[in-house]
Design a protein around this motif. Structure first.
Motif, PDB file in Angstrom:
ATOM      1  N   PHE A 258       0.858  -1.170   0.000  1.00 29.86           N
ATOM      2  CA  PHE A 258       0.000   0.000   0.000  1.00 29.86           C
ATOM      3  C   PHE A 258       0.900   1.226   0.000  1.00 29.86           C
ATOM      4  O   PHE A 258       1.939   1.242   0.654  1.00 29.86           O
ATOM      5  N   PRO A 259       0.537   2.273  -0.725  1.00 27.15           N
ATOM      6  CA  PRO A 259       1.375   3.475  -0.724  1.00 27.15           C
ATOM      7  C   PRO A 259       1.544   4.033   0.684  1.00 27.15           C
ATOM      8  O   PRO A 259       0.628   3.994   1.507  1.00 27.15           O
ATOM      9  N   CYS A 260       2.733   4.545   0.935  1.00 27.80           N
ATOM     10  CA  CYS A 260       3.066   5.121   2.231  1.00 27.80           C
ATOM     11  C   CYS A 260       3.725   6.475   1.977  1.00 27.80           C
ATOM     12  O   CYS A 260       4.207   6.746   0.865  1.00 27.80           O
ATOM     13  N   VAL A 261       3.737   7.331   2.982  1.00 29.90           N
ATOM     14  CA  VAL A 261       4.394   8.626   2.826  1.00 29.90           C
ATOM     15  C   VAL A 261       5.870   8.400   2.490  1.00 29.90           C
ATOM     16  O   VAL A 261       6.575   7.656   3.169  1.00 29.90           O
ATOM     17  N   GLY A 262       6.310   9.039   1.425  1.00 28.31           N
ATOM     18  CA  GLY A 262       7.670   8.848   0.927  1.00 28.31           C
ATOM     19  C   GLY A 262       7.720   8.022  -0.337  1.00 28.31           C
ATOM     20  O   GLY A 262       8.701   8.066  -1.084  1.00 28.31           O
ATOM     21  N   ASP A 263       6.667   7.267  -0.609  1.00 26.30           N
ATOM     22  CA  ASP A 263       6.645   6.406  -1.791  1.00 26.30           C
ATOM     23  C   ASP A 263       6.592   7.226  -3.083  1.00 26.30           C
ATOM     24  O   ASP A 263       5.954   8.280  -3.144  1.00 26.30           O
TER      25      ASP A 263
END
Length: 357
Positions: free
Chosen positions: A59-64
């Motif tokens: 799942f996308p995460c902050v920084g991706d």
């Protein structure tokens, strides 16, 4: 037009035709803020991300860095997450219930960073063991750990805890600072380079928000007072977010974590405790448990002072936690597989009028 290179994008990963690259800068519930060459956009996930959601860690995460279907008049759609060069994960014990237990999941906290700032306050909540546990996961993450001892103005002589950390954790940069007076902040300049990303890690109340405000040169985060009874604070950061500093450095601020569950930390443990594991090949027996066996190099090193008992006990504690998480995860994966097989068997039996097949 925005140059995504200032956000660390290297164009190494090919983007399919028609998709727009971007970097996730904020996550609130199921809505993502993504910085693209066309500016900041709001995005949601493509439906395929939700298939098998309990087991997914992509799942996308902050920084991706992601590719998305751009929509100039509404929510854009995140199609893929590009390969991560670093990530910080912890064990999440609040996963989906399976019977009387809960699945141990990997919770990705932040990605694609260069430095991990492990923040620990020099107040009454100062704890070297906790710093070492953060360090193990930082080593596993792929980023370079840096230990930041905050609130140096609260102790008469901060050189004593500074010495304790440097002796317990050799080879890792350690800096004592005070965000409110700017004491020691100049020591952080070598890390504050354009295009670099730093992730802040630490418990609530250690001063992550205060340090971020100081580096941003303005108040972007609220700061809450800590409790006098235990020197701990309330959650100031409620979600993960990426900030661009005036220096061109990016900072990922994360909510304070009271518990840090080690997740798949074999490599991180070996890296953090090379001084411990270097004794293992010197034991008389290759399967030495380092308890009462004759010819144990570890016990001899502890006895003659070559290896401190405290260091050995820290290693054992983290090994025990890491093994617990791995064993529990493997057990639950096997249990789900067995339950799925039984469910299919039961379904096929009913379909055939109760006859075994």
């Amino acid at each position: 037009m925005i140059d995504l290179k200032t956000y660390g994008y290297t164009e190494i990963d090919a983007i399919q035709g028609g998709l727009l690259p971007g970097r996730v800068t904020e996550l609130r519930r199921e809505r993502f803020t993504v910085m693209t060459e066309r500016g900041e956009v709001t995005a949601v996930l493509k439906g395929t991300f939700y298939y098998g959601a309990a087991a997914r860690v992509d799942f996308p995460c902050v920084g991706d860095f992601v590719s998305l279907h751009y929509n100039e008049s509404g929510n854009s759609l995140i199609a893929t997450v590009l390969p991560r060069r670093s990530k910080f994960s912890r064990a999440d014990y609040s996963g989906h219930a399976t019977g009387y237990t809960k699945t141990v999941l990997e919770q990705v906290v932040a990605t694609n960073f260069d430095y991990v700032f492990i923040l620990s306050s020099l107040n009454g909540d100062f704890n070297v063991s906790r710093i070492m546990r953060y360090l193990t996961q930082a080593r596993q993450s792929g980023g370079q750990p840096v230990i930041i001892l905050t609130k140096a103005d609260l102790v008469e002589d901060y050189t004593l805890p500074l010495l304790e950390v440097t002796q317990s954790i050799p080879g890792v940069p350690v800096h004592a600072i005070c965000s409110h007076t700017a004491m020691g902040l100049n020591e952080l300049n070598p890390y504050l380079l354009p295009g670099k990303t730093i992730v802040f890690l630490g418990m609530s109340g250690v001063g992550k928000s205060s340090l971020l405000n100081a580096l941003m040169e303005k108040n972007v985060m609220k700061v809450h007072a800590i409790r006098d009874v235990d020197s701990r604070g309330r959650h100031t950061t409620t979600h993960r977010q990426l900030f661009m500093l005036p220096s061109g450095t990016m900072v990922i601020d994360t909510p304070g974590m009271r518990e840090l569950g080690l997740f798949d930390a074999d490599e991180g443990l070996s890296t953090c405790f090379t001084d411990v594991e270097e004794w293992f090949p010197q034991c008389r027996f290759t399967d030495c448990r380092h308890q009462t066996e004759p010819g144990c190099a570890v016990l001899s090193a502890i006895a003659d002072g070559s290896l401190s008992r405290g260091r050995w006990e820290h290693y054992l504690a983290q090994q025990h936690e890491n093994k617990y998480v791995q064993d529990k995860t493997s057990y639950l994966i096997d249990k789900r597989a067995r339950n799925k097989t039984l469910a299919m068997y039961s379904k096929n039996t009913k379909r055939n009028g109760g006859k075994k097949i």
